[in-house]
Design an enzyme around this catalytic site. Sequence first.
Site, short mmCIF file in Angstrom:
data_model
loop_
_atom_site.label_atom_id
_atom_site.label_comp_id
_atom_site.label_asym_id
_atom_site.label_seq_id
_atom_site.Cartn_x
_atom_site.Cartn_y
_atom_site.Cartn_z
N HIS A 1 0.81 -1.22 0.00
CA HIS A 1 0.00 0.00 0.00
C HIS A 1 0.85 1.27 0.00
O HIS A 1 1.93 1.33 0.58
CB HIS A 1 -0.93 0.00 1.22
CG HIS A 1 -0.19 -0.08 2.53
ND1 HIS A 1 0.27 1.01 3.20
CD2 HIS A 1 0.17 -1.15 3.29
CE1 HIS A 1 0.87 0.65 4.32
NE2 HIS A 1 0.83 -0.67 4.39
N ASP A 2 0.36 2.26 -0.70
CA ASP A 2 0.91 3.62 -0.70
C ASP A 2 2.29 3.73 -1.34
O ASP A 2 2.97 4.74 -1.14
CB ASP A 2 0.96 4.18 0.73
CG ASP A 2 -0.41 4.20 1.40
OD1 ASP A 2 -1.26 5.00 0.97
OD2 ASP A 2 -0.62 3.40 2.33
N GLY B 1 5.07 -0.92 2.79
CA GLY B 1 4.24 0.24 2.48
C GLY B 1 5.03 1.52 2.37
O GLY B 1 6.11 1.68 2.94
#
Length: 265
Positions: A119-120, A137
């Site tokens: 994520h991200d 992340g």
Amino acid sequence: MIHPTTIIDPSAKIGKNFKAGPFCYVGPHVIVGNDVELKSHVVLEGHTTLGNCNTIYPFATIGHIPQDKKYSGETTYLEIGDDNIIREYVTMQPGTATDNKLTKIGNRGLFMVGTHIAHDCVIGNDVIFANHATLAGHVVVEDNVIIGGLSAVHQFVRIGAHAMIGGMSGVEQDVIPYGIVIGERARLSGLNLVGLKRRGFSQKSISALREAYRTLFTPETAEKASTFQERLSQIKKEKSEIPEIESLINFIQGESHRNLCMPKG
């Protein structure tokens, strides 16, 4: 060109010349560009946007919710550019509310078997991720980076343009542009000279980068300035008009959660 066992939600938006082999699934919020091919057993889920001319191989899972306990079902996004090759068992996940709610991947990337993009993350153009390369992340990977097989990158690390990560490396700190890092706990080991030559960098630029590297990181030149910041200031005065040196300086001075990856000792 869509196999009868493939399921495409009626709400999904599909571009021209779409091909899908057996047992693929495309979820309701997915947007797919033109000339995309899903070989077989591919899952596209979540609020995922897939650009043009991408090819995805069997058992890749793209857009399922992040592996993050802070995620609580909010709407977040995954954007993938054009001309990427996404091989078997690759996983790419959307962002979280703790950042910009977005994971973003550029163009012309090669993501080999088992690559994981958490994520991200923000991934640039023309990258190569070898088998089972893994990002935690919030990682930033700039253009033309190569990440070796079975390597793992710590959350919030930045990897500068044209850098190379050796296979089976654990990267816990920021990697300068044009650098090479290797090791179980990765250390900076020099410049990616082979990559620079292959990509057509001028001899002037390569020589300037080598001189800047020696000034910053080689012990025998450290006596010219007593601290890293003083050595960086020295380079800014002498070489900042060279674009590659400017990008190196900007990266080092950029905002980061991590320290720089340094040579051993």
